[in-house]
Design a protein around this motif. Structure first.
Motif, PDB file in Angstrom:
ATOM      1  N   GLY A  12       0.801  -1.227   0.000  1.00  0.00           N
ATOM      2  CA  GLY A  12       0.000   0.000   0.000  1.00  0.00           C
ATOM      3  C   GLY A  12       0.821   1.259   0.000  1.00  0.00           C
ATOM      4  O   GLY A  12       1.568   1.553  -0.935  1.00  0.00           O
ATOM      5  N   GLU A  13       0.684   2.000   1.072  1.00  0.00           N
ATOM      6  CA  GLU A  13       1.274   3.337   1.215  1.00  0.00           C
ATOM      7  C   GLU A  13       2.782   3.341   0.967  1.00  0.00           C
ATOM      8  O   GLU A  13       3.314   4.213   0.296  1.00  0.00           O
ATOM      9  CB  GLU A  13       0.959   3.834   2.631  1.00  0.00           C
ATOM     10  N   GLY A  14       3.471   2.378   1.585  1.00  0.00           N
ATOM     11  CA  GLY A  14       4.907   2.251   1.345  1.00  0.00           C
ATOM     12  C   GLY A  14       5.778   3.212   2.132  1.00  0.00           C
ATOM     13  O   GLY A  14       6.897   3.520   1.711  1.00  0.00           O
ATOM     14  N   SER A  15       5.316   3.659   3.316  1.00  0.00           N
ATOM     15  CA  SER A  15       6.179   4.565   4.094  1.00  0.00           C
ATOM     16  C   SER A  15       7.406   3.822   4.631  1.00  0.00           C
ATOM     17  O   SER A  15       8.502   4.377   4.680  1.00  0.00           O
ATOM     18  CB  SER A  15       5.408   5.255   5.223  1.00  0.00           C
ATOM     19  N   ASN A  16       7.217   2.579   5.022  1.00  0.00           N
ATOM     20  CA  ASN A  16       8.376   1.794   5.479  1.00  0.00           C
ATOM     21  C   ASN A  16       9.309   1.471   4.315  1.00  0.00           C
ATOM     22  O   ASN A  16      10.531   1.523   4.459  1.00  0.00           O
ATOM     23  CB  ASN A  16       7.922   0.509   6.169  1.00  0.00           C
ATOM     24  N   LEU A  17       8.728   1.151   3.175  1.00  0.00           N
ATOM     25  CA  LEU A  17       9.524   0.905   1.964  1.00  0.00           C
ATOM     26  C   LEU A  17      10.391   2.133   1.665  1.00  0.00           C
ATOM     27  O   LEU A  17      11.608   2.027   1.473  1.00  0.00           O
ATOM     28  CB  LEU A  17       8.562   0.645   0.795  1.00  0.00           C
ATOM     29  N   ALA A  92       7.282  -5.164   4.234  1.00  0.00           N
ATOM     30  CA  ALA A  92       6.997  -3.836   4.790  1.00  0.00           C
ATOM     31  C   ALA A  92       5.550  -3.481   4.430  1.00  0.00           C
ATOM     32  O   ALA A  92       5.289  -2.865   3.405  1.00  0.00           O
ATOM     33  CB  ALA A  92       7.981  -2.818   4.223  1.00  0.00           C
ATOM     34  N   GLY A  93       4.617  -3.948   5.258  1.00  0.00           N
ATOM     35  CA  GLY A  93       3.206  -3.725   4.950  1.00  0.00           C
ATOM     36  C   GLY A  93       2.740  -4.575   3.786  1.00  0.00           C
ATOM     37  O   GLY A  93       1.983  -4.112   2.935  1.00  0.00           O
ATOM     38  N   MET A  95       0.393  -7.176   2.706  1.00  0.00           N
ATOM     39  CA  MET A  95      -0.850  -7.627   3.327  1.00  0.00           C
ATOM     40  C   MET A  95      -1.360  -8.944   2.743  1.00  0.00           C
ATOM     41  O   MET A  95      -2.489  -9.038   2.271  1.00  0.00           O
ATOM     42  CB  MET A  95      -1.922  -6.528   3.185  1.00  0.00           C
ATOM     43  N   ILE A 111       7.644  -6.328   9.770  1.00  0.00           N
ATOM     44  CA  ILE A 111       7.419  -5.366  10.854  1.00  0.00           C
ATOM     45  C   ILE A 111       5.940  -5.360  11.197  1.00  0.00           C
ATOM     46  O   ILE A 111       5.087  -5.403  10.310  1.00  0.00           O
ATOM     47  CB  ILE A 111       7.948  -3.961  10.508  1.00  0.00           C
ATOM     48  N   HIS A 112       5.655  -5.342  12.506  1.00  0.00           N
ATOM     49  CA  HIS A 112       4.271  -5.426  12.972  1.00  0.00           C
ATOM     50  C   HIS A 112       4.019  -4.291  13.978  1.00  0.00           C
ATOM     51  O   HIS A 112       4.846  -4.065  14.865  1.00  0.00           O
ATOM     52  CB  HIS A 112       4.051  -6.796  13.629  1.00  0.00           C
ATOM     53  N   PRO A 113       2.855  -3.618  13.845  1.00  0.00           N
ATOM     54  CA  PRO A 113       2.634  -2.434  14.690  1.00  0.00           C
ATOM     55  C   PRO A 113       2.098  -2.736  16.093  1.00  0.00           C
ATOM     56  O   PRO A 113       1.128  -2.135  16.544  1.00  0.00           O
ATOM     57  CB  PRO A 113       1.618  -1.626  13.867  1.00  0.00           C
ATOM     58  N   HIS A 173       4.392   4.745  13.422  1.00  0.00           N
ATOM     59  CA  HIS A 173       5.193   4.817  12.189  1.00  0.00           C
ATOM     60  C   HIS A 173       6.599   5.356  12.461  1.00  0.00           C
ATOM     61  O   HIS A 173       7.573   4.880  11.886  1.00  0.00           O
ATOM     62  CB  HIS A 173       4.477   5.641  11.118  1.00  0.00           C
ATOM     63  N   GLU A 176       8.545   2.559  13.791  1.00  0.00           N
ATOM     64  CA  GLU A 176       8.859   1.601  12.720  1.00  0.00           C
ATOM     65  C   GLU A 176      10.047   2.089  11.904  1.00  0.00           C
ATOM     66  O   GLU A 176      10.978   1.331  11.619  1.00  0.00           O
ATOM     67  CB  GLU A 176       7.634   1.414  11.810  1.00  0.00           C
TER      68      GLU A 176
HETATM   69  C1  GRF Z   1       2.855  -0.701   8.996  1.00  0.00           C
HETATM   70  O1  GRF Z   1       2.214  -0.157  10.119  1.00  0.00           O
HETATM   71  C2  GRF Z   1       3.354  -2.088   9.296  1.00  0.00           C
HETATM   72  O2  GRF Z   1       3.662  -2.298  10.626  1.00  0.00           O
HETATM   73  C3  GRF Z   1       2.176  -2.951   8.909  1.00  0.00           C
HETATM   74  O3  GRF Z   1       1.617  -2.314   7.793  1.00  0.00           O
HETATM   75  C4  GRF Z   1       1.887  -0.922   7.845  1.00  0.00           C
HETATM   76  C5  GRF Z   1       2.452  -0.529   6.518  1.00  0.00           C
HETATM   77  O4  GRF Z   1       2.576   0.854   6.371  1.00  0.00           O
HETATM   78  N1  GRF Z   1       2.589  -4.315   8.699  1.00  0.00           N
HETATM   79  P1  GRF Z   1       3.393   1.458   5.130  1.00  0.00           P
HETATM   80  O5  GRF Z   1       2.785   0.905   3.862  1.00  0.00           O
HETATM   81  O6  GRF Z   1       4.828   1.065   5.294  1.00  0.00           O
HETATM   82  O7  GRF Z   1       3.201   2.942   5.221  1.00  0.00           O
END
Ligand code: GRF
Length: 190
Positions: A12-17, A92-93, A95, A111-113, A173, A176
């Motif tokens: 999705g959003e990809g902020s962790n990516l 990284a997110g 799903m 990674i898990h929130p 976030h 993370e």
């Molecule tokens: C994060 O909160 C991660 O812990 C979970 O999904 C979310 C992904 O966010 N598994 P993003 O796409 O990295 O913004």
């Protein structure tokens, strides 16, 4: 210089990516350089695709809806990752529930929130926020066939105080982004 290669999976959003790419891609650490050879998504509309492109990394799209079963999707995913010849797969997110077809073949971390082993599975962020606990946090763990149950590699926690949900989400976030790249380096033994 030795190169350690990783692939990042997202949905999705990809902020962790994006954060992992900024902290790790083509960066040198001691005698190693990290290279994100590709990203992979199951979602053709994922916002992260453009974020990766802006940072010089292409995304392979494997739309799960075009596969007949979870097993068929995982088989293609495993084949795609093996062709990339990476040292580590970083979720990284991403799903998707992964079957043993994936978990038996691919060394991956996620990674898990939440502060595992609490709040495994879906809506962890909301359940952690709603709980009576005074602290919350995030966990990086090995990916195994049981959901969010692999060995914990790194965690970060914080005091929930009087946070509203938006502040809580931002803090999750922030945590993370603070720990995930460090956990990747730890697993890569850099
Ligand atoms: C994060 O909160 C991660 O812990 C979970 O999904 C979310 C992904 O966010 N598994 P993003 O796409 O990295 O913004």
């Amino acid at each position: 210089m030795l190169i350690k290669k990783i692939v990042i999976l997202f949905s999705g959003e990809g902020s962790n990516l994006e954060n992992l790419l900024k902290k790790l891609h083509k960066k040198s650490f001691k005698s190693f350089q990290v290279e994100v050879v590709s990203a992979i998504t199951n979602n053709p509309d994922a916002k992260g695709i453009q974020k990766a492109k802006n940072l010089g990394v292409d995304t392979i799209i494997l739309n799960h809806k075009t596969f007949k079963s979870r097993e068929e999707f995982d088989t293609k995913l495993v084949e795609t990752i093996k062709n990339l010849e990476v040292n580590l797969t970083v979720l990284a997110g991403f799903m998707r529930i992964l079957t043993p077809i994936f978990t038996n073949e691919i060394k991956a971390i996620n990674i898990h929130p939440s502060l595992l082993p609490l709040f495994k599975g879906a809506n962890a962020l909301e359940r952690s926020f709603d709980s009576d606990m005074k602290v919350a946090g995030v966990s990086v763990h090995d990916v195994v066939s049981e959901i969010d149950a692999g060995e914990i590699i790194m965690q970060r926690c914080f005091d929930k105080k009087e946070m509203d949900f938006d502040n809580f989400k931002s803090k999750i976030h922030e945590c993370e982004h603070e720990i995930y790249y460090k956990a990747v380096l730890k697993v890569l033994k850099i």
